[in-house]
Design an enzyme around this catalytic site. Structure first.
Site, PDB file in Angstrom:
ATOM      1  N   HIS A 195     -80.745 -60.535  11.862  1.00 15.08           N
ATOM      2  CA  HIS A 195     -80.043 -60.409  10.585  1.00 15.08           C
ATOM      3  C   HIS A 195     -79.443 -59.035  10.401  1.00 15.08           C
ATOM      4  CE1 HIS A 195     -81.010 -64.304   9.390  1.00 15.08           C
ATOM      5  NE2 HIS A 195     -82.313 -64.113   9.301  1.00 15.08           N
ATOM      6  N   GLU A 441     -62.738 -80.700  22.994  1.00 14.01           N
ATOM      7  CA  GLU A 441     -63.786 -79.797  23.475  1.00 14.01           C
ATOM      8  C   GLU A 441     -64.666 -80.435  24.533  1.00 14.01           C
ATOM      9  OE1 GLU A 441     -65.869 -78.176  20.102  1.00 14.01           O
ATOM     10  OE2 GLU A 441     -65.796 -80.036  18.996  1.00 14.01           O
ATOM     11  N   ASP A 465     -67.012 -75.109  23.589  1.00 13.89           N
ATOM     12  CA  ASP A 465     -67.671 -76.301  24.123  1.00 13.89           C
ATOM     13  C   ASP A 465     -66.961 -76.825  25.362  1.00 13.89           C
ATOM     14  OD1 ASP A 465     -70.041 -76.902  22.649  1.00 13.89           O
ATOM     15  OD2 ASP A 465     -68.763 -77.189  20.902  1.00 13.89           O
ATOM     16  N   CYS A 512     -58.986 -72.680  19.273  1.00 11.48           N
ATOM     17  CA  CYS A 512     -59.838 -72.052  18.246  1.00 11.48           C
ATOM     18  C   CYS A 512     -61.187 -71.596  18.793  1.00 11.48           C
ATOM     19  CB  CYS A 512     -60.047 -72.990  17.069  1.00 11.48           C
ATOM     20  SG  CYS A 512     -60.977 -74.463  17.488  1.00 11.48           S
TER      21      CYS A 512
HETATM   22  C1  PEP Z   1     -65.569 -74.575  20.134  1.00  9.23           C
HETATM   23  O1  PEP Z   1     -66.396 -75.343  20.630  1.00  9.23           O
HETATM   24  O2  PEP Z   1     -64.768 -73.895  20.807  1.00  9.23           O
HETATM   25  C2  PEP Z   1     -65.484 -74.407  18.677  1.00  9.23           C
HETATM   26  C3  PEP Z   1     -64.531 -73.692  18.123  1.00  9.23           C
HETATM   27  O3  PEP Z   1     -66.465 -74.979  17.925  1.00  9.23           O
HETATM   28  P1  PEP Z   1     -67.921 -74.355  17.750  1.00  9.23           P
HETATM   29  O4  PEP Z   1     -67.926 -72.996  18.379  1.00  9.23           O
HETATM   30  O5  PEP Z   1     -68.164 -74.340  16.299  1.00  9.23           O
HETATM   31  O6  PEP Z   1     -68.749 -75.348  18.487  1.00  9.23           O
HETATM   32 MG    MG Z   2     -67.451 -76.790  19.412  1.00  8.76          MG
END
Ligand code: PEP
Ligand code: MG
Length: 590
Positions: A195, A441, A465, A512
């Site tokens: 934290h 993903e 992912d 993303c």
């Molecule tokens: C990803 O898997 O790239 C993603 C943006 O989702 P998260 O990191 O929330 O699994």
């Molecule tokens: Mg993901």
């Protein structure tokens, strides 16, 4: 005259970047000991009453701290709420009560034994994030113990600009220290997900954790230099060291100002092509900072946080209100909201209570699979109702995580259609044209992106992912992290395929995952045809800086070259050389 104390250097884990100087404010490792003694059977009730009183007082103190924080930072708020919940947890309090009754011991001893039992469970957990949560139980214990003993739990009061040196800091301490305007935090304990680290980053306080014995090395009022990026801590720095770090601090501040000065400039390539730089957020309270870093929209709002904290599961109204708050802050800018992506590494109580006992949770009933299953279906429908109703008030898009292929996409869309009918029947407004997109993903989705592109409005590539499932490497497992390689040719091929499918179907595609926020990788993604990047807001200025120095043609040439090699290391070498070339000053004509 006494000898000047020698300069001492230590290296820990830099968890919140920035250089700071200051006098040490030492919070000694707590020496409070839980007194242990046996009691007469007649005194059991008195001890239980003492315990409950101390718990109630601790609860009140935490509520007070929370009250002060509520408007400022939602994550601190939620962490302290979690501590309050622990105060009433059966495993802790119930066990302490049992110990007091069964063994005729005093309240402090009973509580200590209950805490030790829980600690032993945490010690056996492999996941480093969860293992670190052990410290939360200790913080709660310490607060109750202080109240039992009538010892003061007043706020810490370091002078402004001090560097706080502690064994570990509770979330409540860290949040208060931020208000005291301290210049840095260093601790013996802690890891990247402690934290102290999370809160220090959120408040931009330089911090180094995991220094092991820094509380024994440093004395109150020692002068310190800390570098929160490299994890270096220098005690009693020499004049030369101070000068060196002042220079580095000036360089970093100038670089930060340069980057900040670009806030309102477009992320435009040299040949006029615009790239959309968007932010990933966990809640509306992060929007102001995201806009300040120059985000033109939200590319990924991870709604999981709503399910992981707080006392009650979010209902339709909670989703509606949270999204209205988001829209208000966004002032007409677009936001992509991901429906809940729970399970595996993203734990929620309702999933745990389902007691799935899966051998491979990452490959199991998680994310959209939960939404399509009895365990999560009603929660999913409630989320969709709230989000759709909010869509009447501003530009949001809905995005579904972990879609493996067409059947799942169709199943999710059927639910959305069903909810739309429900809302129409009730006369509730929503955006009839709302865009529905999916995260790509897993390899099965990337390899069928052409098919998926015909039935959704946009793609967002979740590379975190995608790498995990393509390389078969658990994204939080330190033993195989060397295989977690965004520049592996397999990943670049998959991203290229998805970009090409989106282009052919004329739908937008964003990346993303974390790789979007690495400046050198952003160049590769642009070369592969990506025009929208969504990332942690702090990464936006640096990525923009690189973008403004390159042209599409350069990035495409870079990809042509990258495609001639076979390993991630070779790709990295080519990309590094390219980055060096675009950042080097132009050669003088000979
Ligand atoms: C990803 O898997 O790239 C993603 C943006 O989702 P998260 O990191 O929330 O699994
Ligand atoms: Mg993901």
């Amino acid at each position: 005259m006494s000898e000047p104390r020698p300069e001492i250097r230590r290296t820990g884990l830099g968890v919140s970047p920035g250089i700071s100087f200051g006098r040490a404010y030492l919070i000694g490792r707590d020496t409070l000991k839980a007194p242990r003694h046996h009691i007469e059977p007649d005194d059991v009730d008195t001890e239980l009453a003492r315990l409950h009183k101390a718990i109630a007082l601790s609860d009140k103190q935490l509520a007070k701290i929370k009250e002060k924080l509520a408007s400022e930072n939602e994550s601190d708020y939620h962490i302290i709420t979690a501590h309050q919940m622990m105060l009433h947890d059966e495993h802790l309090v119930g066990a302490a009560v049992e110990y007091i009754k069964e063994n005729s011991i005093n309240a402090e001893w009973g509580l200590r034994r209950a805490v030790d039992d829980i600690r032993a469970v945490f010690d056996s957990i492999e996941d480093p994030y969860l293992r670190e949560r052990k410290s939360d139980v200790e913080f709660v214990f310490e607060r109750v113990l202080r109240n039992l003993l009538g010892r003061e739990t007043g706020p810490l009061a370091p002078p402004p600009d001090a560097v706080v040196v502690a064994y570990d800091l509770s979330p409540a301490d860290t949040a208060q220290l931020h208000k005291a305007a301290v210049s840095g935090l260093i601790t013996d304990a802690g890891g990247k997900t402690s934290h102290t680290a999370i809160i220090a980053r959120a408040h931009e306080i330089p911090a180094v954790v995991g220094l092991e014995d820094i509380t024994e090395v440093v004395e109150t009022d020692d002068f310190l230099v800390i570098d929160g990026a490299t994890g270096v801590v220098i005690v009693n720095p020499s004049a030369a060291t101070v000068a060196e770090y002042r220079e580095e601090q000036r360089r970093q501040v100038a670089a930060g100002m340069h980057l900040h000065s670009m806030k309102d400039l477009p992320a435009r390539l040299r040949d006029g092509v615009d790239i959309q730089l968007l932010a990933n957020i966990d809640g509306p309270d992060e929007i102001d900072a995201a806009l300040d870093y120059g985000a033109v929209g939200i590319g990924l709002y991870r709604t999981e946080y709503l399910y992981m904290t707080g006392e009650a599961l979010p209902d339709e109204e909670k989703h509606y209100q949270t999204t209205l708050k988001l829209l208000e802050k966004m002032k007409g800018r677009p936001a992509t909201i991901r429906t809940f992506d729970l399970g595996a590494d993203k734990l929620a109580k309702f999933v745990e209570e389902a007691d799935l006992d899966e051998a491979n949770p990452a490959l199991g009933l998680r994310s959209v699979r939960l939404c399509l299953n009895d365990i999560g279906r009603e929660l999913f429908r409630a989320q969709l109702r709230g989000l759709l109703r909010a869509s009447a008030h501003g530009p949001i898009k809905l995005m579904f995580p972990m879609i493996s292929g067409i059947s799942e996409l169709r199943a999710v869309k059927a639910i959305v259609d069903d909810i739309k009918i429900e809302l129409r029947t009730k006369g509730q407004d929503f955006d009839e044209q709302i865009k529905l997109g999916i995260m790509i993903e897993m390899p099965s989705a990337a390899l069928t992106a052409d098919l998926l592109s015909r039935e959704c409005d946009f793609f967002s590539i979740g590379t975190n992912d995608l790498i995990q499932y393509t390389m078969a490497v658990d994204r939080v497992n330190e033993y195989v992290s060397y295989l977690y390689e965004p520049l592996h040719p397999s990943i670049l091929r998959l991203v290229g395929m998805v970009a090409e499918a989106a282009r052919a179907a004329n739908i937008p595609v964003t990346v993303c995952g974390e790789m979007a926020g690495e400046p050198m990788i952003a160049a590769v993604l642009i070369g592969l045809g990506i025009r929208e990047l969504s990332m942690s807001a702090v990464s936006i200025p640096e990525v923009k800086d690189v973008i403004r120095q390159m042209a599409v043609a350069d990035a495409e040439r870079l990809i042509t070259k990258v495609k001639t090699v076979s390993t991630a290391a070779e790709v990295r070498a080519i990309v590094s050389a390219y980055m060096f070339a675009i950042s080097a000053p132009p050669k003088k004509p000979s």
